[in-house]
Design an enzyme around this catalytic site. Structure first.
Site, PDB file in Angstrom:
ATOM      1  N   HIS A 138      -6.695  38.012 -34.884  1.00 17.32           N
ATOM      2  CA  HIS A 138      -7.957  38.034 -35.344  1.00 17.32           C
ATOM      3  C   HIS A 138      -8.503  38.823 -36.504  1.00 17.32           C
ATOM      4  O   HIS A 138      -9.479  38.792 -36.998  1.00 17.32           O
ATOM      5  CB  HIS A 138      -8.961  37.939 -34.791  1.00 17.32           C
ATOM      6  N   ASP A 174      -1.453  32.810 -27.683  1.00 14.01           N
ATOM      7  CA  ASP A 174      -2.377  34.017 -27.312  1.00 14.01           C
ATOM      8  C   ASP A 174      -3.824  32.737 -26.721  1.00 14.01           C
ATOM      9  O   ASP A 174      -3.683  31.957 -27.071  1.00 14.01           O
ATOM     10  CB  ASP A 174      -2.697  34.564 -28.198  1.00 14.01           C
ATOM     11  N   HIS A 176      -6.307  33.553 -26.787  1.00 14.15           N
ATOM     12  CA  HIS A 176      -7.566  32.904 -28.017  1.00 14.15           C
ATOM     13  C   HIS A 176      -6.896  32.333 -29.472  1.00 14.15           C
ATOM     14  O   HIS A 176      -5.557  32.612 -29.921  1.00 14.15           O
ATOM     15  CB  HIS A 176      -8.006  34.384 -28.770  1.00 14.15           C
ATOM     16  N   ASP A 263      -2.797  37.271 -22.950  1.00 14.89           N
ATOM     17  CA  ASP A 263      -4.121  36.302 -21.811  1.00 14.89           C
ATOM     18  C   ASP A 263      -4.535  35.412 -21.211  1.00 14.89           C
ATOM     19  O   ASP A 263      -5.649  35.233 -21.032  1.00 14.89           O
ATOM     20  CB  ASP A 263      -5.107  37.407 -22.818  1.00 14.89           C
TER      21      ASP A 263
HETATM   22 ZN   LIG Z   1      -6.166  37.010 -26.888  1.00 17.49          ZN
END
Ligand SMILES: [Zn+2]
Length: 412
Positions: A138, A174, A176, A263
């Site tokens: 990120h 991931d 995200h 996650d």
């Molecule tokens: Zn994540």
């Protein structure tokens, strides 16, 4: 292709990764790495394995991706004396990214780890390298975001582009969206970014729509597959195999770089997918096999998200290490007693896993084109399958034509 020979897999590790430590209340805690390495060692996975101790990346490497002003801000960041501002400069000092001591040094070591892994592979000293400390996908050129300070993967990709590589596939599983890496290479046709993530309408950072396909010369170099909350292993794997192998076959990468955030697990406290460590293990094996098939075995794997500190991350990333080392661990393998004792002492109220499995079934029906799919008669199952197939088709329609593939042909 030979398997398991000495030199085939390198593990990047330094205890300095544990200095990447936010506040005691923060969900990302270095014990997850410590417990992973303890489990991998306890299972004997690292015996005789080449291990690489990275140094911190220098400013000249960070500057490949990050601005001078941002790097200076990280170097000089100090914990605030008053309340945390909502929108602090450079994202430093927010609730997600509180300033911690020696933040610049700790984040630079993570970049150094991923860079060292890339350099080992580029030099031909190893085919595969894993750095579970990496995966800070990120981080933006001029801002910290989502627990990420410096974008280790983007720095490593930038280095590879200057050192003989011009077709690099980045694969992000991931929960995200891999927004930082996508952003850095959005206009670059030499880097294909593929991200599978929980649907952007339902999870931060709210990007990663199928329509995000790259820009300018990079049109077609970004692929995004959003996945609905509650999705379990078989459907997640159906989506993965409906999109990833085709895109890699078309792109013909020289190296596959995987961000292996875990996650996606059903117990993860920050997100809502429903995977098991068994499904995550299957994904790692699939990524390794795709690197073998399409990138002459060159595979760089990093960690990423994962906030099930005891029951999820250590087992999942031990499977990742084992997969990269061709020392695959059977799911039924018991966790070592000494490891159970170690983590039990840290978290006395948590049910410590007895085996390397969640007992989940990872068999899946491959995607078979628009209008395909098998109805089971179970309403929840059928609705979830139809939702996944809608996503798959949207992603293929947005991206596959740009890659020279037929969006509707399940053989592509
Ligand atoms: Zn994540």
């Amino acid at each position: 292709m030979s398997g398991g020979a000495h030199g085939d897999g390198t593990v990047v590790w330094t205890d300095r990764f544990l200095d990447y430590s936010w506040t005691p209340e923060h969900p990302m805690r270095p014990v997850r790495l410590q417990f992973t390495m303890a489990l991998a060692r306890g299972l004997g996975l690292l015996e005789g394995v080449e291990s690489l101790t990275p140094a911190a990346a220098g400013d000249s490497e960070l500057l490949r991706v990050h601005t001078h002003d941002y790097i200076e801000a990280v170097k000089h960041a100090r914990p605030p004396l008053g309340p945390t501002p909502d929108a602090p400069p450079y994202g430093l000092g927010s609730a997600d990214n509180p300033v911690f001591p020696h933040m610049h040094e700790a984040a630079s070591v993570i970049v150094g780890g991923t860079l060292a892994a890339a350099q080992e592979i580029a030099a031909g000293r190893t085919r595969r390298a894993v750095s579970i400390g990496g995966g800070m996908h990120h981080a933006m050129p001029a801002a910290a975001a989502g627990f990420c300070v410096y974008n280790d993967v983007a720095v490593a990709i930038s280095w590879l582009l200057e050192n003989g590589f011009d077709r690099i596939a980045y694969l992000d599983v991931d929960v995200h969206h891999g927004d930082g890496v996508q952003r850095v290479f959005y206009g670059d046709p030499r880097v294909l970014t593929i991200s599978l993530h929980q649907h952007p309408a339902t999870l931060w950072p709210n990007t990663g729509w199928p329509e995000e396909t790259g820009s300018g010369a990079g049109e077609g170099s970004a692929v995004n597959l959003p996945i609905m909350p509650g999705t379990r292993d078989p459907l997640w794997l159906r989506g993965f195999h409906a999109v990833v192998p085709g895109a890699l076959a078309a792109f013909r990468p020289q190296i596959v770089i995987s961000q292996c955030g875990v996650d996606t697990h059903r117990e993860d406290p920050l997100a809502d997918l429903d995977l098991s460590v068994d499904g995550q293990r299957a994904a790692f094996i699939a990524m390794r096999d795709l690197a073998d098939r399409y990138a002459e075995g060159r595979w760089l794997a990093v960690g990423g998200g994962g906030y099930g500190l005891i029951r999820v991350v250590p087992r999942a990333w031990t499977h990742l290490l084992a997969t990269a080392l061709d020392r695959t661990v059977e799911p039924s393998t018991p966790t070592p007693a000494a490891w159970r004792e170690l983590v039990g002492a840290y978290a006395p109220t948590v049910a410590v896993p007895e085996t390397m499995s969640d007992g989940a079934d990872t068999a899946f029906d491959p995607w078979d084109g628009p209008g395909g799919g098998r109805e089971t008669g179970d309403d929840r199952t059928d609705r979830a399958r139809r939702a996944l197939d809608v996503s798959v088709l949207a992603t293929r329609r947005a991206s596959f034509g740009l890659l020279g593939l037929d969006p509707e042909d399940p053989r592509d």
